[in-house]
Scaffold this active site. Structure first.
Site, PDB file in Angstrom:
ATOM      1  CD  GLN A 127      42.615  25.465 -23.446  1.00 47.53           C
ATOM      2  OE1 GLN A 127      42.254  24.539 -24.160  1.00 47.53           O
ATOM      3  NE2 GLN A 127      43.807  25.478 -22.856  1.00 47.53           N
ATOM      4  CE1 TYR A 129      46.015  23.805 -21.114  1.00 43.92           C
ATOM      5  CE2 TYR A 129      45.787  22.581 -23.160  1.00 43.92           C
ATOM      6  CZ  TYR A 129      45.428  22.791 -21.844  1.00 43.92           C
ATOM      7  OH  TYR A 129      44.483  21.988 -21.267  1.00 43.92           O
ATOM      8  CG  HIS A 275      43.814  23.425 -14.745  1.00 42.64           C
ATOM      9  ND1 HIS A 275      44.319  24.225 -15.747  1.00 42.64           N
ATOM     10  CD2 HIS A 275      43.461  22.271 -15.359  1.00 42.64           C
ATOM     11  CE1 HIS A 275      44.300  23.584 -16.895  1.00 42.64           C
ATOM     12  NE2 HIS A 275      43.771  22.381 -16.694  1.00 42.64           N
ATOM     13  CB  SER A 307      37.682  25.746  -9.599  1.00 42.22           C
ATOM     14  OG  SER A 307      38.612  25.783 -10.670  1.00 42.22           O
TER      15      SER A 307
END
Length: 392
Positions: A127, A129, A275, A307
């Site tokens: 992952q 950003y 998130h 989530s």
């Protein structure tokens, strides 16, 4: 003692680890409205029970991006997971690999990519950003490629940090945070011995590798805060799409138009996600957002969701509403904090059994057979509106 996937691991983790770590994982943004509704809305989706369907050949196996999976579940990227157990990302990755599902390593993991990749035979997911320091992004992508990573999960819902007030109260951030964390460690001797003393180094492994010096917990919030990029747009992802020749998943989609943009961009998949309620409080739960997104782009790319998922029934609900794969975040972190690799492995066993029961009693012999007809009304969207209308 049998520990349920939904509550017992959370309670055990709360007792075992220092409060600053528990609340960092457990908390959400602002008043945590979305955090609560992620769980409540998903649990409120009614499954349609069917009987006498000869379920002797039931299978949870599936495939995503050419990768076989024992069940449609992957472990989500969680920052600082290595602080919840000794070298926690390695332990969680081993548990996932032994169960035949993917593990996603966070950009801000404690253990660097090479350490985790070398501990398992199954390829990692990684992952990333969008950060102001594009040199770091290129560096870490090169490290991921060298470690055999095939699938990139690109998180796009953090151009700015959410307001997570629990962190200031717990000692993760705020005045005298370092002293408060030290005092908490003293009162949690198991964690202090296992992780505090023997789990070193306590730094951001991928960031430290790039900077050439330790980036410790004290520097974590400042470094990440300084590198958020509010100017992010789809054009900023184009060089990554060109650089990365494997599957690329866009994480943080809540609107059908953004899902269509991801298709136009050329993404291989999306993660329908808020998130975990940690960014913009008041946005829809994933359970509310998923059906419309599935209607918009199902078949154009892979749809993942996270989530609010706390047990195997929740996975079945997500799949029935249009997801292809479901990511587990908090659920596995609670298990990791409680019992390390063994805890995560046990949690995944519980999810598997719960999925088997749910599919047996809904008459779905395979993951492909789960769909709107597996819900009470026969329609995912109308089921959500009917089941959740009191909370509107």
């Amino acid at each position: 003692m049998i520990i349920s996937a939904s509550t017992d691991y959370r309670q055990a983790a709360k007792r075992r680890i220092p409060p600053f770590l528990f609340h960092y994982a457990d908390g959400g943004a602002y008043t945590e409205h979305t955090l609560r509704h992620n769980v409540e809305d998903l649990a409120g989706i009614a499954l349609r029970q069917r009987v006498l369907k000869d379920m002797s050949s039931l299978s949870l196996e599936t495939e995503l991006f050419g990768e076989s999976m024992a069940m449609p579940v992957a472990l989500a990227p969680v920052g600082l997971a290595g602080m919840y157990a000794r070298r926690g990302e390695v332990q969680a990755a081993r548990a996932a690999a032994s169960k035949g599902i993917p593990f996603t390593l966070s950009t801000v993991s404690v253990c660097p990519i090479a350490e985790v990749a070398s501990a398992i035979e199954r390829p990692l997911w990684f992952q990333l950003y969008v950060l102001k320091d594009r040199g770091f992004m290129k560096h870490v992508l090169e490290r991921a490629k060298a470690a055999g990573v095939k699938t990139l999960v690109f998180t796009v819902d953090m151009p700015v940090p959410g307001a997570r007030y629990r962190d200031a109260h717990s000692g993760m951030s705020g005045k005298h945070a370092g002293i408060r964390r030290m005092l908490q460690a003293v009162t949690h001797p198991f964690w202090a011995w296992d992780v505090g003393l023997h789990g070193r180094p306590h730094d951001l492994g991928n960031v430290s590798d790039y900077r050439g010096e330790p980036t410790e917990l004290e520097d974590y919030i400042a470094w990440l805060g300084n590198n958020f990029d509010p100017s992010i747009s789809w054009k900023d992802l184009e060089w990554i799409r060109e650089f990365w020749d494997g599957p690329m998943i866009i994480k943080g989609i809540l609107d059908p138009e953004d899902a269509r943009d991801a298709v136009r961009f050329g993404a291989d998949g999306i993660v329908v996600s808020n998130h975990g309620g940690r960014q913009l409080d008041g946005v829809p739960s994933t359970a509310r957002a998923l059906p419309a997104i599935a209607d918009a782009v199902k078949g154009d790319l892979a749809i993942l969701a996270d989530s609010g998922v706390r047990n195997g029934l929740d996975v079945v609900r997500m799949i029935a509403m249009g997801a292809d794969t479901v990511l587990l975040g908090r659920a596995y972190i609670y298990a990791l904090a409680t019992a390390g690799e063994a805890g995560v492995a046990h949690l995944l066993e519980l999810f598997e059994k719960e999925m088997q029961v749910a599919m047996t009693l809904t008459g779905a012999r395979s993951i492909a057979e789960l769909g709107p007809d597996s819900l009470v009304t026969g329609s995912a969207a109308s089921s959500i509106e009917r089941m959740l209308s009191p909370s509107l």
